[in-house]
Design a protein around this motif. Structure first.
Motif, mmCIF file in Angstrom:
data_model
loop_
_atom_site.group_PDB
_atom_site.id
_atom_site.type_symbol
_atom_site.label_atom_id
_atom_site.label_comp_id
_atom_site.label_asym_id
_atom_site.label_seq_id
_atom_site.Cartn_x
_atom_site.Cartn_y
_atom_site.Cartn_z
ATOM 1 N N ALA A 1 -9.795 2.979 5.566
ATOM 2 C CA ALA A 1 -10.548 3.675 6.301
ATOM 3 C C ALA A 1 -12.176 3.832 5.714
ATOM 4 O O ALA A 1 -12.970 4.096 6.403
ATOM 5 C CB ALA A 1 -9.836 5.118 6.675
ATOM 6 N N ALA A 2 -11.957 4.293 4.289
ATOM 7 C CA ALA A 2 -13.174 4.396 3.659
ATOM 8 C C ALA A 2 -14.053 3.257 3.608
ATOM 9 O O ALA A 2 -15.326 3.583 3.509
ATOM 10 C CB ALA A 2 -12.788 4.993 2.226
ATOM 11 N N ASN A 3 -13.611 2.208 3.742
ATOM 12 C CA ASN A 3 -14.661 1.019 3.770
ATOM 13 C C ASN A 3 -14.746 0.333 5.033
ATOM 14 O O ASN A 3 -15.409 -0.659 5.224
ATOM 15 C CB ASN A 3 -13.891 -0.112 2.935
ATOM 16 C CG ASN A 3 -13.893 0.296 1.328
ATOM 17 O OD1 ASN A 3 -15.198 -0.130 1.014
ATOM 18 N ND2 ASN A 3 -12.589 0.914 0.949
ATOM 19 N N GLY A 4 -14.178 1.240 6.125
ATOM 20 C CA GLY A 4 -14.466 0.654 7.661
ATOM 21 C C GLY A 4 -13.570 -0.418 7.979
ATOM 22 O O GLY A 4 -14.205 -1.206 8.879
ATOM 23 N N VAL A 5 -12.642 -0.793 7.334
ATOM 24 C CA VAL A 5 -11.589 -2.052 7.507
ATOM 25 C C VAL A 5 -10.661 -1.861 8.562
ATOM 26 O O VAL A 5 -10.047 -0.704 8.351
ATOM 27 C CB VAL A 5 -11.239 -2.431 6.289
ATOM 28 C CG1 VAL A 5 -10.295 -3.757 6.608
ATOM 29 C CG2 VAL A 5 -12.246 -3.072 5.458
ATOM 30 N N ALA A 6 -10.792 -2.654 9.593
ATOM 31 C CA ALA A 6 -9.718 -2.356 10.581
ATOM 32 C C ALA A 6 -8.271 -2.962 10.034
ATOM 33 O O ALA A 6 -8.342 -4.356 10.164
ATOM 34 C CB ALA A 6 -9.973 -2.849 11.976
ATOM 35 N N ALA A 7 -7.512 -2.044 9.633
ATOM 36 C CA ALA A 7 -6.210 -2.738 8.853
ATOM 37 C C ALA A 7 -4.809 -2.219 9.275
ATOM 38 O O ALA A 7 -4.892 -0.817 9.453
ATOM 39 C CB ALA A 7 -6.350 -2.850 7.194
ATOM 40 N N THR A 8 -3.878 -2.965 9.597
ATOM 41 C CA THR A 8 -2.589 -2.454 9.967
ATOM 42 C C THR A 8 -1.582 -2.533 8.731
ATOM 43 O O THR A 8 -1.495 -3.947 8.289
ATOM 44 C CB THR A 8 -1.915 -3.345 10.992
ATOM 45 O OG1 THR A 8 -2.893 -2.933 12.173
ATOM 46 C CG2 THR A 8 -0.478 -2.376 11.370
ATOM 47 N N ILE A 9 -1.312 -1.469 8.039
ATOM 48 C CA ILE A 9 -0.563 -1.561 6.687
ATOM 49 C C ILE A 9 0.650 -1.004 7.059
ATOM 50 O O ILE A 9 1.096 0.109 7.324
ATOM 51 C CB ILE A 9 -1.229 -0.926 5.750
ATOM 52 C CG1 ILE A 9 -2.769 -1.173 5.496
ATOM 53 C CG2 ILE A 9 -0.784 -0.928 4.258
ATOM 54 C CD1 ILE A 9 -3.699 -0.377 4.847
ATOM 55 N N GLU A 10 1.622 -1.912 6.895
ATOM 56 C CA GLU A 10 3.057 -1.770 7.082
ATOM 57 C C GLU A 10 3.902 -1.308 5.827
ATOM 58 O O GLU A 10 3.564 -1.891 4.679
ATOM 59 C CB GLU A 10 3.826 -2.817 7.661
ATOM 60 C CG GLU A 10 3.314 -3.101 8.958
ATOM 61 C CD GLU A 10 4.085 -2.513 10.109
ATOM 62 O OE1 GLU A 10 5.205 -1.951 9.733
ATOM 63 O OE2 GLU A 10 3.640 -2.676 11.156
ATOM 64 N N ASP A 11 4.818 -0.459 5.758
ATOM 65 C CA ASP A 11 5.720 -0.177 4.688
ATOM 66 C C ASP A 11 6.874 -1.243 4.953
ATOM 67 O O ASP A 11 7.681 -0.922 5.528
ATOM 68 C CB ASP A 11 6.255 1.246 4.849
ATOM 69 C CG ASP A 11 7.011 1.673 3.707
ATOM 70 O OD1 ASP A 11 7.704 1.031 2.803
ATOM 71 O OD2 ASP A 11 7.263 2.815 3.478
ATOM 72 N N GLY A 12 6.939 -2.167 3.855
ATOM 73 C CA GLY A 12 7.998 -3.283 4.161
ATOM 74 C C GLY A 12 8.139 -4.214 2.819
ATOM 75 O O GLY A 12 7.581 -3.616 1.657
ATOM 76 N N ASP A 13 8.849 -4.908 2.706
ATOM 77 C CA ASP A 13 9.406 -5.608 1.692
ATOM 78 C C ASP A 13 9.504 -7.126 1.979
ATOM 79 O O ASP A 13 9.585 -7.613 3.099
ATOM 80 C CB ASP A 13 11.083 -5.215 1.261
ATOM 81 C CG ASP A 13 11.186 -5.810 -0.133
ATOM 82 O OD1 ASP A 13 11.361 -7.090 -0.323
ATOM 83 O OD2 ASP A 13 11.364 -4.976 -0.949
ATOM 84 N N VAL A 14 8.952 -7.974 0.992
ATOM 85 C CA VAL A 14 8.936 -9.517 1.197
ATOM 86 C C VAL A 14 10.169 -9.965 1.626
ATOM 87 O O VAL A 14 10.176 -11.188 1.988
ATOM 88 C CB VAL A 14 8.057 -10.024 0.114
ATOM 89 C CG1 VAL A 14 6.652 -9.836 -0.142
ATOM 90 C CG2 VAL A 14 8.698 -9.991 -1.183
ATOM 91 N N ALA A 15 11.305 -9.427 1.026
ATOM 92 C CA ALA A 15 12.523 -9.954 1.607
ATOM 93 C C ALA A 15 12.668 -10.196 3.093
ATOM 94 O O ALA A 15 13.569 -10.942 3.651
ATOM 95 C CB ALA A 15 13.780 -9.247 0.943
ATOM 96 N N ASP A 16 11.941 -9.340 3.811
ATOM 97 C CA ASP A 16 12.202 -9.169 5.275
ATOM 98 C C ASP A 16 11.181 -10.163 6.131
ATOM 99 O O ASP A 16 10.367 -10.088 6.538
ATOM 100 C CB ASP A 16 11.866 -7.803 5.489
ATOM 101 C CG ASP A 16 12.112 -7.536 7.252
ATOM 102 O OD1 ASP A 16 12.723 -8.494 7.859
ATOM 103 O OD2 ASP A 16 12.116 -6.270 7.473
ATOM 104 N N VAL A 17 11.829 -11.391 5.899
ATOM 105 C CA VAL A 17 11.151 -12.288 6.511
ATOM 106 C C VAL A 17 10.720 -12.400 8.076
ATOM 107 O O VAL A 17 9.840 -12.564 8.797
ATOM 108 C CB VAL A 17 11.840 -13.906 6.593
ATOM 109 C CG1 VAL A 17 11.202 -15.065 7.270
ATOM 110 C CG2 VAL A 17 11.824 -14.071 5.268
ATOM 111 N N ALA A 18 11.616 -11.390 8.813
ATOM 112 C CA ALA A 18 11.502 -11.104 10.239
ATOM 113 C C ALA A 18 10.194 -10.223 10.398
ATOM 114 O O ALA A 18 9.703 -10.359 11.266
ATOM 115 C CB ALA A 18 12.836 -10.165 10.653
#
Length: 240
Positions: free
Chosen positions: A85-102
């Protein structure tokens, strides 16, 4: 937020709030972002984004990117969202783990995927859970990181990693097993004439061409200053 510092990357183009202790972004994140061949308007995924340094540097260089990122540490997820937000970047950031391929498949398809994964399979881990998770493999090794990145990619999209030079072969093998080929390797040397300590790897989903080893990028001159080539990347936001 307490326990953080406000730092600048890319000559002030990126403002980054990050923890005083634990995992702090450094040259690896900036160099990794410079190695991603993204074009304006494309979609990118970062796995294990931490406070967001790599995707923020990439977005500072390439306009109109759609960014999706995954991070499993809740405190770092919160920081990454603040930084985006501070850098004006449109980003969707998920709380997740790389073990979750789905999860990777749900977030895709993307044009490019990148990660600065934990790279040591053993040895003495540093203190602190967040820093330990950033440097030492837990239940998810390099194979899992490669599978996650590639699962989100479009056919022909690229996956990029930054790793210690001692792990380049494991990184190449993990990307190949996940379905990427036509690998490009860039050695990163501390100084001119010294062996590489880090490498950047990039491979293409479904790629079948030969592997390419680029000339080393030396980061420092003999006097300790950044080389002109490194300066252009680290300060002037040039692509590699």
């Amino acid at each position: 937020m307490t326990g953080t510092t406000d730092d600048l990357l890319l000559g002030g183009r990126v403002r980054l709030r990050q923890p005083v202790r634990g995992f702090r972004a450094g040259l690896d994140a900036v160099l990794l972002a410079a190695f991603v061949p993204a074009r304006p308007g494309q979609r990118v995924l970062e796995a294990g984004c931490g406070s967001g340094a790599a995707f923020l540097c990439l977005a500072a260089r390439v306009p109109r990117l759609a960014v999706v990122a995954v991070e499993r540490e809740p405190a770092m997820v919160a920081l990454a969202r603040v930084n985006a937000a501070a850098n004006g970047v449109a980003a969707t950031i998920e709380d997740g783990d790389v073990a979750d391929v789905a999860l990777a498949r749900r977030l895709g398809p993307v044009d490019h995927a990148l990660a600065n994964p934990p790279y040591w399979p053993g040895g003495t881990a540093p203190p602190g859970a967040i820093r330990r998770a950033a440097t030492h493999e837990g239940s998810a090794g390099l194979d899992a990181w490669a599978r996650f990145l590639v699962a989100a990619l479009k056919d022909g999209g690229t996956a990029a990693l930054v790793l210690p030079a001692a792990r380049f072969d494991a990184g190449v093998a993990a990307l190949r097993q996940a379905g990427c080929g036509a690998t490009t390797l860039l050695p990163l040397a501390p100084r001119v004439g010294q062996p590489a300590k880090r490498v950047l790897l990039r491979a293409r989903r479904g790629g079948r061409g030969p592997a390419t080893v680029l000339p080393p990028l030396a980061l420092h001159d003999a006097d300790g200053r950044f080389t002109p080539a490194a300066e252009s990347v680290l300060r002037d936001a040039a692509a590699i």
